[in-house]
Design a protein around this motif. Structure first.
Motif, PDB file in Angstrom:
ATOM      1  N   VAL A  62      20.300  -6.885 -35.738  1.00 51.19           N
ATOM      2  CA  VAL A  62      19.819  -7.194 -34.434  1.00 51.19           C
ATOM      3  C   VAL A  62      18.877  -5.978 -33.669  1.00 51.19           C
ATOM      4  CG1 VAL A  62      20.357  -7.876 -31.977  1.00 51.19           C
ATOM      5  CG2 VAL A  62      21.896  -8.800 -33.910  1.00 51.19           C
ATOM      6  N   THR A  90      26.840 -16.124 -33.238  1.00 51.93           N
ATOM      7  CA  THR A  90      27.354 -14.533 -33.545  1.00 51.93           C
ATOM      8  C   THR A  90      28.683 -14.602 -32.987  1.00 51.93           C
ATOM      9  OG1 THR A  90      26.505 -13.620 -31.833  1.00 51.93           O
ATOM     10  CG2 THR A  90      25.285 -13.601 -33.823  1.00 51.93           C
ATOM     11  N   VAL A 111      25.191 -10.085 -28.487  1.00 53.37           N
ATOM     12  CA  VAL A 111      24.439  -9.124 -28.757  1.00 53.37           C
ATOM     13  C   VAL A 111      23.464  -8.854 -27.261  1.00 53.37           C
ATOM     14  CG1 VAL A 111      22.267  -8.488 -30.158  1.00 53.37           C
ATOM     15  CG2 VAL A 111      24.061 -10.055 -31.166  1.00 53.37           C
ATOM     16  N   PRO A 112      23.196  -7.593 -27.106  1.00 54.87           N
ATOM     17  CA  PRO A 112      23.614  -6.219 -27.712  1.00 54.87           C
ATOM     18  C   PRO A 112      24.852  -5.858 -27.990  1.00 54.87           C
ATOM     19  CG  PRO A 112      21.760  -5.919 -26.250  1.00 54.87           C
ATOM     20  CD  PRO A 112      22.492  -6.971 -25.885  1.00 54.87           C
ATOM     21  N   HIS A 113      25.447  -5.339 -29.143  1.00 55.60           N
ATOM     22  CA  HIS A 113      26.676  -4.858 -29.155  1.00 55.60           C
ATOM     23  C   HIS A 113      26.783  -3.522 -29.657  1.00 55.60           C
ATOM     24  CE1 HIS A 113      30.860  -5.019 -31.301  1.00 55.60           C
ATOM     25  NE2 HIS A 113      31.047  -5.793 -30.241  1.00 55.60           N
ATOM     26  N   LYS A 125      25.615  -2.108 -34.964  1.00 59.16           N
ATOM     27  CA  LYS A 125      24.239  -2.568 -35.224  1.00 59.16           C
ATOM     28  C   LYS A 125      24.081  -3.769 -35.899  1.00 59.16           C
ATOM     29  CE  LYS A 125      22.309   2.261 -35.322  1.00 59.16           C
ATOM     30  NZ  LYS A 125      21.469   3.211 -36.231  1.00 59.16           N
ATOM     31  N   ARG A 126      24.957  -4.246 -36.611  1.00 58.53           N
ATOM     32  CA  ARG A 126      25.134  -5.561 -37.244  1.00 58.53           C
ATOM     33  C   ARG A 126      26.393  -6.449 -36.665  1.00 58.53           C
ATOM     34  NH1 ARG A 126      22.054  -5.314 -41.960  1.00 58.53           N
ATOM     35  NH2 ARG A 126      23.395  -6.857 -43.117  1.00 58.53           N
ATOM     36  N   VAL A 127      25.950  -7.603 -36.533  1.00 61.41           N
ATOM     37  CA  VAL A 127      26.919  -8.368 -36.090  1.00 61.41           C
ATOM     38  C   VAL A 127      26.991  -9.685 -36.817  1.00 61.41           C
ATOM     39  CG1 VAL A 127      27.562  -9.971 -33.916  1.00 61.41           C
ATOM     40  CG2 VAL A 127      26.363  -7.960 -33.578  1.00 61.41           C
TER      41      VAL A 127
END
Length: 213
Positions: free
Chosen positions: A4, A76, A80-82, A85-87
């Protein structure tokens, strides 16, 4: 897993995609409207989707009567945002739009884009002109006029192929499109300088011809 990144507005083409698909973020498919705020489109996003146009049957790529669209929704596990860095993608869903649905969505998006620009305190002439030129000064047999001819003409077969609700939605979208085009042409006329008067005259002529058809 889904990588993301915030590209500024949550929408745009995937740089790794070579098949004409476009990526979107900001909720369920179709919710990323032009008048939605940047904050809403880029905060607490639970779903992304990408669109892939395809031709139905043996139709041509320039035939709106055969052009469909597939939306692939990626839901997801976390919004996001979380902090990560990867969801991970929890669920994948596909929605296939028929030719009339794909065309209706295109018209409604153009209406939304123009309405959003006209709602600005200072509309941008360059943005208006890009949309107006693509709608009113087409040099090929495509675009909104072709959509109206294929699906809304009295002598076409759309009435037997599609339901009344689908045809009514497209007709209402076209009426809204004509209205916002007329207002956009008027606003553009107040923004252009003397060096663009000829272009404005072409837009006004194109608007008259568009409305007449």
């Amino acid at each position: 897993a889904l990588s993301v990144s915030d590209d500024g507005d949550g929408d745009g083409a995937d740089p790794n995609d070579g098949d004409g698909a476009s990526w979107h973020g900001g909720g369920a498919a179709g919710s990323g409207t032009s008048n939605m705020s940047h904050l809403r489109r880029t905060t607490n996003v639970p779903c992304f989707y990408y669109e892939t146009p395809f031709v139905q049957g043996a139709g041509r790529v320039d035939d709106v009567a055969a052009m469909c669209k597939r939306k692939t929704l990626l839901h997801t596990e976390r919004v996001v945002p979380h902090v990560k860095k990867r969801v991970r993608v929890a669920r994948v869903e596909e929605i296939v739009l028929s030719p009339i649905e794909a065309s209706t969505e295109l018209i409604e998006k153009q209406v939304g884009d123009l309405e959003a620009e006209l709602a600005r305190s200072k509309p941008r002439a360059k943005v208006l002109q890009m949309s107006l030129q693509g709608s009113l000064l087409l040099q090929v047999n495509a675009g909104p006029l072709e959509i109206a001819r294929v699906f809304l003409s009295a002598d076409g077969d759309a009435r037997t192929r599609y339901g009344a609700a689908q045809l009514r939605r497209l007709r209402n979208g076209m009426l809204a499109f004509v209205d916002v085009l007329q207002r956009a042409v008027e606003v553009n006329g107040r923004l252009v300088g003397d060096d663009q008067l000829e272009f404005q005259s072409m837009l006004e002529k194109g608007m008259d011809e568009f409305a007449a058809k």
